[in-house]
Structures are given as C-alpha cells and as structure tokens.
Design an enzyme around this catalytic site. Structure first.
Site, PDB file in Angstrom:
ATOM      1  N   HIS A  98     -38.584 -34.194 -18.293  1.00  0.00           N
ATOM      2  CA  HIS A  98     -38.025 -35.224 -17.413  1.00  0.00           C
ATOM      3  C   HIS A  98     -39.136 -36.057 -16.771  1.00  0.00           C
ATOM      4  CE1 HIS A  98     -33.975 -33.418 -17.546  1.00  0.00           C
ATOM      5  NE2 HIS A  98     -34.638 -32.286 -17.655  1.00  0.00           N
ATOM      6  N   ASP A 149     -31.787 -40.777 -14.890  1.00  0.00           N
ATOM      7  CA  ASP A 149     -32.090 -39.357 -14.689  1.00  0.00           C
ATOM      8  C   ASP A 149     -32.950 -39.155 -13.433  1.00  0.00           C
ATOM      9  OD1 ASP A 149     -32.777 -36.674 -15.058  1.00  0.00           O
ATOM     10  OD2 ASP A 149     -34.252 -37.104 -16.622  1.00  0.00           O
ATOM     11  N   HIS A 177     -28.175 -36.327 -26.103  1.00  0.00           N
ATOM     12  CA  HIS A 177     -29.033 -35.339 -26.773  1.00  0.00           C
ATOM     13  C   HIS A 177     -28.332 -33.983 -26.793  1.00  0.00           C
ATOM     14  CE1 HIS A 177     -30.031 -34.820 -22.505  1.00  0.00           C
ATOM     15  NE2 HIS A 177     -30.426 -33.589 -22.803  1.00  0.00           N
ATOM     16  N   SER A 198     -42.486 -30.427 -18.551  1.00  0.00           N
ATOM     17  CA  SER A 198     -41.089 -30.821 -18.355  1.00  0.00           C
ATOM     18  C   SER A 198     -40.678 -31.874 -19.377  1.00  0.00           C
ATOM     19  CB  SER A 198     -40.913 -31.372 -16.940  1.00  0.00           C
ATOM     20  OG  SER A 198     -39.610 -31.874 -16.758  1.00  0.00           O
ATOM     21  N   ASP A 235     -13.727 -18.152 -18.541  1.00  0.00           N
ATOM     22  CA  ASP A 235     -13.909 -16.702 -18.451  1.00  0.00           C
ATOM     23  C   ASP A 235     -13.348 -16.098 -19.732  1.00  0.00           C
ATOM     24  OD1 ASP A 235     -14.069 -14.055 -17.862  1.00  0.00           O
ATOM     25  OD2 ASP A 235     -12.814 -14.099 -16.072  1.00  0.00           O
ATOM     26  N   ASP A 263     -18.229 -17.247 -17.324  1.00  0.00           N
ATOM     27  CA  ASP A 263     -19.240 -17.457 -18.367  1.00  0.00           C
ATOM     28  C   ASP A 263     -19.913 -18.817 -18.237  1.00  0.00           C
ATOM     29  OD1 ASP A 263     -18.631 -14.967 -19.549  1.00  0.00           O
ATOM     30  OD2 ASP A 263     -16.883 -15.848 -20.524  1.00  0.00           O
ATOM     31  N   ASP A 313     -26.310 -28.762 -21.286  1.00  0.00           N
ATOM     32  CA  ASP A 313     -25.774 -29.475 -20.122  1.00  0.00           C
ATOM     33  C   ASP A 313     -25.297 -30.883 -20.483  1.00  0.00           C
ATOM     34  OD1 ASP A 313     -28.465 -30.155 -20.537  1.00  0.00           O
ATOM     35  OD2 ASP A 313     -28.767 -30.725 -18.448  1.00  0.00           O
TER      36      ASP A 313
END
Length: 552
Positions: free
Chosen positions: A365, A192, A70, A363, A440, A47, A74
């Site tokens: 970024h 980043d 933030h 975007s 999983d 997952d 991710d």
C-alpha cells in the site's frame, strides 16, 4: 432535472476488509469488488464476515457487472455468496480471474457464472457507465485501478496500490495514464487509505530479495518461510534464491498451492526445472538442501505453520536448528496469535527471523508521499478516502487538504451512505441497508447479534441448566430440581454450592407456582431471576441460566 451519479460503499469504510462499492447512474449500476472481512475476537464461531447484499438483491435487474481490482480475499472473498443471489457478469484481470475460478469451483458456481477476463488498458461498457482497467503495483499480480466514466464525469477508483519503480514483475504503475486522466478532468477519486499514517515511500518488493539472499547464503539448516499465499512476487523471489543456493522447495498450505498453480499456469511465476518437490520427498534430503514455503504468517489456527509449531502437521516435523522466516507483517489483531506460534517455535529450538529483524516484508500500500503523487497527478474535483478505519480516512482527508483541495470537496463517509454527485457538487443524501453478515459453516446470515451475544455470554460466564419434573394433576414437584453446569464450575469441587442452588430452585418453583399457577413461562422467569441473584451474591458471576420444567 439531470440524473446524479450515486456512489455507495457497502464495505471498506471505518474497517479493514470487506471492500465493496456501488456506482449508480440512472438505471445502471456496477459493483467494484466483493470482499470479506475477518471476525473480531468476540465473534465466537464466525468464519468470515461479508457485506449486507440486500440493496444489490433488491436492484438485481439494474446491475451490469461486478468489477474486481485484484485477487485478495478482502476484495474477492464474498463473491461466491453474492453470486448465489445474483446472476451478473464478473470482470477481472487474468490473475484475479484465476483465483476467482478456484473459489467458484469450491462453491459449485463456476458453470453458472460469466467470468470475463480483461487486460489493463481495456474498457468495458456497462450500460451508460464504462470502466477502464489501469495497471497498478500491489502485493499481488495483475492489480488494477478503474477509471469509471459516467455522463456526470470520470471517477478514479484506485483499489489497493503503491508506486513501485522496480517491481519483480508486471512493470511500474501506469502513472502516465493516471496523469492523462487528470489533464482531461476527473470528477471524483476514491483512494486507498491503508498506509496513509506512514510517512515517505513504500519500499520496492525487489528489496526483499536481497534480505532472502543474505539469510540463505551459508545456512546449513532447513529453511522454512511463511508468507502470504497471494504474494506471487514474494514466492517467486523465495524460489529463485533457493534455486540459487541449490535447495529444493516444497510447498505446504492449500491456499499457497492454489496460488502457485494459478500463477504458474498464467505465466506470472517462473519455477526452474526440478526445484519444486513434493513435501514427502524432503525427508531424504540433507538439511542444507531443503526450503519449505508455507502459509500461516498470521498465526492462523489451522494453517500449516501453526500445525508445524504445535506438532500437528502430518508431513513436517519441526527440528531444532530450523531457520524459520516470517516474511509478512502482522495484520492488526493477529499479534497474539503470531506471538503464540513464535514462542512455540523457540521452545522447539528453531531460529526465528521476522520482518523486524531484517527487510523481509514490504507493504503493498502507498505511503504518504506516494498518495501525494497520485493526488497531484489525478487532480480530482472531489475526493472520498476509502479502505481504512476512521483515523486513516481523516488523515487522508487532511493530506488532500495539504495538497490544496477545498475541504468542502472532501467527504469522509460511512458504509450505507449514499453520495450524490453532479458536475459541481457532492453531498451525502440518505442511506441504504448495510452492515455485516456473518458466515458460520454453511449458514450465511443465520447468526445475528442475539446469537453472538449468547455465545459471548456462554464463553465468559458458562451455563447452568435447571431441570425439574412437575405433576400435570396438581403442579407439585415430582423430581429434581437437578442442576447441570457447563463452563461455570467443576461440580465435584462445589457440591455445597450445588446443594444450595437446588434448594433455592425448589423453593422458588413452589412459591412461584402458587402465585403464577400453570403459567410455566412466568415460573421459569422467577427461577432464572432468583438463581441469578443468588449466584451473583455468592460468586460474583453471571452464568446463563436455562430452567427446563417438564409436566408428567
């Protein structure tokens, strides 16, 4: 000897996602972000992917807090799994904290977690380390960078950011504060690298509003917009333009509903009275008065957009003429899934508009020129590119050199590597346990490389089970061998081959039993090898073979 500052990335290097960085000085540690990643195509059944927390669990007494830049998955997705193991405070801005609360409620951890809300400009003391929150622009409200102060010096950790002079809400990135830190002296910057391959500047989020206006103006059909649930400013612009043209807005997709609920409660979204309606109410409205905002811009299997496309959505049935807008770019790896959904939409007679046709996505970024501005303002002594695959990290390192940095002061590193810094040097010295842990279902970490290899083998070649009963008195064959196949061939169409396999298995059983006696493991291995060789010669396939021998 003076203590050194240690910086360790446990995720987010040489990969996209599962961002997590540890800052360590003496007996004090802080963690920046706790993100998750998405599984690769060959990770069957997995997952999500989360970082290996074993180093943090081992040092649990030293961790002073988790600091969140933030609220994207991710960067916060693995928090519940981390907080099952550690009882540490979590510091986040209001929007991030709101999304984290929903996540902790799902995992029944809300009452057990100290979630502390901070504002940009605020500084939190964490032992001998302190963390200042600095406002930045990104594709979600309340994103921040951190100025991390240690006895060795100040580190700037940018998080995900861009420079947007005309944001929809929240004001421009605090370049003044970042420049001030640069004047005071910054030891190291972790920055980043996601968009470092793109020249120029990232467009402002506000530019998307004009594109929506053009698509809504004069349209007499239903409009369905798929976008990222977390991009509150984008959703705000969709709702505003829908209201302008007299359309009611219905929301579908749990993550979208959650994001709107949190952002409305916190005042990050302003929804005109009477515009938002329940999905059940849209059936009674004229097509020209309907706008549906949905999740599924990445073609996710269970998302609302995919269910609409394939007629499995319980409340929305796609109609010929519907204008379907994809307001998102494809995350690398999702192109095929999105393509499948779009093809199905065309098959249903819908009009599909995606970001390639119009300015429907920008975007979150920074592109190259924005990254140069940040490097010029912060002027770090040392630089570590983060949040990117190897090529991105290397390109970002080259960009820093073009800005005048000494290449000896730039470190392109990997997850698990320990960077040690003092006022005059940076070097990689040793490593800690790191890697990917697979989730999983309810299982965390119980699926490893061996299980994944078996799943891959089963998916590619199928399975054959050989079942035989033997006498416990003399080892003679009593029944079978029976051949059961799954995912290999359709048995009825290959009866001749099945008969041959039974014969090979029976001969091998008898011969091996004479040699190996009652050592059934050795007998099974012989059956497996003989059948495998025979099948490869006959079919050039290599299915998984499981012999089952029962003594009766």
């Amino acid at each position: 000897m003076a203590e050194k500052l240690k910086i360790i990335s446990l995720g987010g290097l040489n990969e996209i996602g599962k961002n997590m960085t540890v800052y360590e000085y003496g007996n004090d540690m802080i963690v920046v972000d706790a993100g998750m990643g998405f599984p690769d195509d060959d990770m069957y059944g997995i997952d999500v992917v989360i970082p290996d927390f074993s180093y943090l669990i081992k040092n649990r007494e030293r961790i002073r807090g988790v600091f969140i830049t933030h609220g994207h998955e991710d960067h916060i997705g693995s928090l519940p799994y981390l907080l099952r193991e550690l009882n540490v405070p979590v510091y986040a801005t209001r929007m991030s904290a709101g999304l984290i609360k929903l996540k902790l409620e799902e995992h029944h951890l809300l009452g057990k977690t100290r979630l502390i809300t901070c504002e940009p400009g605020e500084t939190v003391k964490a032992g001998r380390i302190s963390v200042e929150f600095i406002h930045v622009n990104h594709s979600i409200a309340d994103a921040v960078a951190f100025a991390i102060r240690t006895p060795v010096g100040v580190c700037v950790h940018t998080g995900d950011f861009k420079i947007d002079p005309t944001p929809v809400s929240g004001g421009m990135i605090d370049l003044a504060r970042l420049g001030q830190l640069g004047q005071e002296g910054v030891l190291c910057m972790l920055c980043d690298s996601t968009n470092v391959e793109s020249p120029g500047y990232t467009k402002s989020e506000k530019s998307v509003g004009a594109s929506f206006d053009a698509l809504f103006r004069g349209c007499d059909e239903r409009i369905i917009v798929a976008t990222f649930a977390s991009n509150v400013d984008r959703i705000q612009q969709i709702i505003s333009v829908a209201a302008k043209y007299g359309r009611k807005v219905a929301i579908t997709g749990r993550s979208m509903e959650n994001a709107i609920k949190v952002s409305s409660e916190l005042g990050y979204m302003s929804i005109p009275s009477g515009v938002l309606v329940d999905l059940a109410q849209i059936k009674g409205l004229p097509k020209s008065k309907v706008c549906i905002v949905t999740t599924g811009s990445q073609g996710e299997t269970m998302s609302a957009m995919t269910r609409m496309a394939f007629n499995t959505h319980k409340q929305v049935e796609l109609q010929a003429g519907d204008r379907v807008i994809f307001s998102a770019s494809a995350i690398p790896g999702n192109e095929n899934a999105i393509g499948n959904v779009i093809n199905e939409l065309y098959r249903k007679g819908a009009e599909v508009v995606n970001e390639r046709h119009a300015g429907l996505h920008v975007s979150g970024h920074a592109c190259q020129e924005e990254l140069k501005i940040l490097h010029g303002l912060v002027k770090p002594r040392f630089f570590v590119p983060v949040h990117g695959e190897q090529r991105m990290l290397k390109i970002h390192a080259k960009l820093a050199q073009e800005m005048g940095m000494d290449p000896r002061n730039i470190v392109v590193t990997d997850i698990g590597k320990v960077m040690e810094l003092d006022r005059n040097s940076i070097k990689v010295n040793g490593s800690v346990p790191s890697g990917r842990v697979f989730v999983d279902g309810y299982g965390v970490g119980d699926v490893g490389a061996v299980v994944l290899r078996d799943r891959k083998h089963l998916a590619e070649d199928g399975m054959i089970v050989v079942v035989a009963s033997v006498s416990s008195a003399d080892g003679g064959l009593l029944s079978g061998p029976d051949i059961i196949t799954r995912g290999f061939i359709y048995v009825k169409e290959s009866e001749a081959l099945m008969a041959e396999l039974r014969q090979v298995a029976a001969e091998t059983l008898e011969k091996s039993q004479r040699v190996n006696g009652w050592d059934w493991n050795a007998v099974k291995a012989d059956v497996r090898d003989e059948l495998s060789n025979y099948l490869f010669k006959k079919t050039h396939r290599n299915p998984m073979i499981l012999p089952v021998i029962m003594e009766v």
